[in-house]
Scaffold this active site. Structure first.
Site, short mmCIF file in Angstrom:
data_model
loop_
_atom_site.label_atom_id
_atom_site.label_comp_id
_atom_site.label_asym_id
_atom_site.label_seq_id
_atom_site.Cartn_x
_atom_site.Cartn_y
_atom_site.Cartn_z
N ALA A 38 -30.16 27.96 8.51
CA ALA A 38 -30.22 27.95 7.04
C ALA A 38 -29.75 26.63 6.44
CB ALA A 38 -29.39 29.10 6.49
N ALA A 39 -29.70 25.58 7.23
CA ALA A 39 -29.18 24.30 6.71
C ALA A 39 -30.01 23.79 5.54
CB ALA A 39 -29.14 23.26 7.83
N GLY A 40 -31.33 23.83 5.67
CA GLY A 40 -32.19 23.37 4.59
C GLY A 40 -32.05 24.23 3.35
N ASP A 41 -31.91 25.53 3.53
CA ASP A 41 -31.75 26.43 2.39
C ASP A 41 -30.42 26.15 1.70
OD1 ASP A 41 -34.16 27.62 3.04
OD2 ASP A 41 -33.22 29.12 4.33
#
Length: 313
Positions: free
Chosen positions: A260-263
């Site tokens: 979920a890094a991009g989120d």
């Protein structure tokens, strides 16, 4: 003033297996740990924004609205309960009686890299009418930030971008998973935030360093996008605006799970923009938040709170 962020997108339940390696096509990999977590790019970004938004004293924590569709099933009910616990406004999340809630199957290897397959379910029924009601109800020209991804129907996404722009909102698009968009829609964006792979799919420029990131950003500028942020993983994010371009470094951490890094980055970026920060400051804030998320397992479970980001050196 509290941040005002409207996230429009997907809600899924993530079924995760963490093992030593990701399977190659046709290969079965034994062993690993199973986890089941709430997820979906839209939901992840809404939770990230809610945890990072600050409300003024005596102001209810309704700074983040989520617009989505879930199934009339256990996963959908659990998702709604989770959003309410996170103080996310859920007035514009509807239930579909015919389609199940979305699910994602996620494999994570020992280096924190992942592979994901998604069954959209009710996410594929998110309608333009539903989006219109949410945008009109939350319209606050100049201060509202609309954050979108591409896990819901493209016609609905494009409609939301146009409507948000017409209402004077700043529209942020995380073009994931990357898909072709109407070029006229790109000119309605305030910021676009592809990663290296998505930037290549959108511009046909293979992003490997600052020079190629600038080439890709220039093509997006030529398509009408005024501000471009290309996320580069552990290297940080490349920001290109009419005022200039720079690489915003990310804190050095040991990644455990990048799911979920991009989120996290996009939710944080939307909050920072809504709070009135400059884009360089907003990107730095988002990079710090994302760097914390990769040190933890899970999607929403990995998302940091505001005090964690503010105290990170």
């Amino acid at each position: 003033m509290a941040a005002i962020v409207c996230v429009i997108g997907s809600s899924n339940t993530d079924m995760v297996i963490k093992g030593d390696k990701l399977p190659a096509p046709g290969e079965t990999v034994l062993g690993g740990t199973f986890l089941m977590n709430p997820g979906g790019k839209g939901a992840n970004q809404a939770v990230a924004a809610a945890r990072l938004a600050i409300a003024e004293p005596n102001v209810p924590l309704t700074a983040v609205t989520f617009v989505a569709k879930v199934g009339d099933d256990l996963f959908g009910r659990q998702a709604l309960e989770q959003f309410e616990r996170e103080h996310i406004r859920t007035d514009f999340i509807t239930t579909d009686a015919d389609e199940p809630s979305g699910v994602a199957l996620i494999g994570v290897d020992s280096q924190g890299e992942n592979a994901i397959m998604v069954a959209s379910g009710a996410n594929a029924k998110l309608s333009q009418e539903q989006v219109a009601m949410a945008l009109e109800a939350g319209a606050n020209p100049g201060s509202t930030v609309v954050l979108l991804q591409l896990e819901t129907p493209i016609p609905t996404v494009e409609y939301a971008i146009r409507q948000g722009h017409e209402l004077g909102m700043r529209v942020v698009l995380n073009p994931a998973p990357a898909q072709p968009l109407d070029p006229a829609v790109l000119a309605c964006l305030y910021v676009i935030t592809p990663n290296e792979t998505e930037a290549e799919l959108l511009t046909r420029v293979r992003v490997t360093d600052e020079d190629t990131a600038q080439q890709a950003a220039q093509r997006l500028h030529e398509a009408g996008v005024p501000n471009v942020v290309i996320t580069l993983g552990s290297k940080g994010a490349y920001l290109s605006t009419p005022m200039g371009a720079s690489l915003v470094a990310a804190p050095s951490v040991t990644a455990v799970d990048t799911t979920a890094a991009g989120d996290c980055f996009n939710g944080a970026l939307a909050v920072a923009i809504a709070e009135g920060r400059s884009l360089p400051d907003a990107v730095a804030f988002a990079s710090k938040a994302a760097s914390i998320s990769v040190t933890r397992m899970g999607a929403q479970a990995s998302l940091p709170y505001r005090h964690e980001v503010d105290t990170l050196v």
